[in-house]
Design a protein around this motif. Sequence first.
Motif, mmCIF file in Angstrom:
data_model
loop_
_atom_site.group_PDB
_atom_site.id
_atom_site.type_symbol
_atom_site.label_atom_id
_atom_site.label_comp_id
_atom_site.label_asym_id
_atom_site.label_seq_id
_atom_site.Cartn_x
_atom_site.Cartn_y
_atom_site.Cartn_z
ATOM 1 N N VAL A 1 0.858 -1.173 0.000
ATOM 2 C CA VAL A 1 0.000 0.000 0.000
ATOM 3 C C VAL A 1 0.904 1.236 0.000
ATOM 4 C CG1 VAL A 1 -1.760 1.250 1.317
ATOM 5 C CG2 VAL A 1 -1.760 -1.234 1.264
ATOM 6 N N ALA B 1 -3.762 8.278 4.653
ATOM 7 C CA ALA B 1 -5.136 8.738 4.435
ATOM 8 C C ALA B 1 -6.145 7.804 5.103
ATOM 9 C CB ALA B 1 -5.413 8.835 2.935
ATOM 10 N N ILE B 2 -5.918 6.507 5.015
ATOM 11 C CA ILE B 2 -6.826 5.546 5.656
ATOM 12 C C ILE B 2 -6.765 5.688 7.165
ATOM 13 C CG2 ILE B 2 -7.179 3.078 6.073
ATOM 14 C CD1 ILE B 2 -6.297 2.648 3.143
ATOM 15 N N MET B 3 -5.571 5.823 7.708
ATOM 16 C CA MET B 3 -5.416 5.929 9.158
ATOM 17 C C MET B 3 -6.025 7.220 9.718
ATOM 18 S SD MET B 3 -4.330 3.388 10.458
ATOM 19 C CE MET B 3 -3.747 1.836 9.964
ATOM 20 N N THR C 1 -8.663 8.900 8.051
ATOM 21 C CA THR C 1 -10.074 8.926 7.675
ATOM 22 C C THR C 1 -10.909 7.936 8.479
ATOM 23 O OG1 THR C 1 -9.401 9.523 5.437
ATOM 24 C CG2 THR C 1 -11.645 8.749 5.709
ATOM 25 N N LEU C 2 -10.391 6.781 8.765
ATOM 26 C CA LEU C 2 -11.158 5.744 9.441
ATOM 27 C C LEU C 2 -11.658 6.162 10.824
ATOM 28 C CD1 LEU C 2 -12.228 2.876 9.089
ATOM 29 C CD2 LEU C 2 -10.117 2.061 10.123
ATOM 30 N N ALA D 1 -1.591 6.552 0.800
ATOM 31 C CA ALA D 1 -2.887 5.893 0.992
ATOM 32 C C ALA D 1 -3.002 5.356 2.414
ATOM 33 C CB ALA D 1 -3.065 4.772 -0.018
ATOM 34 N N HIS D 2 -1.925 4.839 2.948
ATOM 35 C CA HIS D 2 -1.934 4.313 4.324
ATOM 36 C C HIS D 2 -2.224 5.441 5.313
ATOM 37 C CE1 HIS D 2 -0.298 2.543 8.020
ATOM 38 N NE2 HIS D 2 -0.645 1.398 7.459
#
Length: 73
Positions: free
Chosen positions: A31, A38-40, A42-43, A35-36
Amino acid sequence: MPTTKRVPDTLRLPPNRRPVPTRTRLRTRSVPIVAHIAIMLTLPVAVYVGARASGWWVTTGRTVPSTALGAPD
């Protein structure tokens, strides 16, 4: 007298060859770091906003309404 071939214990490659790893059926993809991140970020925000919108996250000191717990009116 029959002669039998002896099977070698290890695979021997010629000196001018290098072993090449085989590909897996599903290629592993890493990944991207952006992106990693952004996920961390956003989640947790999505969980917080969803819980606040559904009435499960209450920080005012009041109790959860019975309708949020699935009780009939």
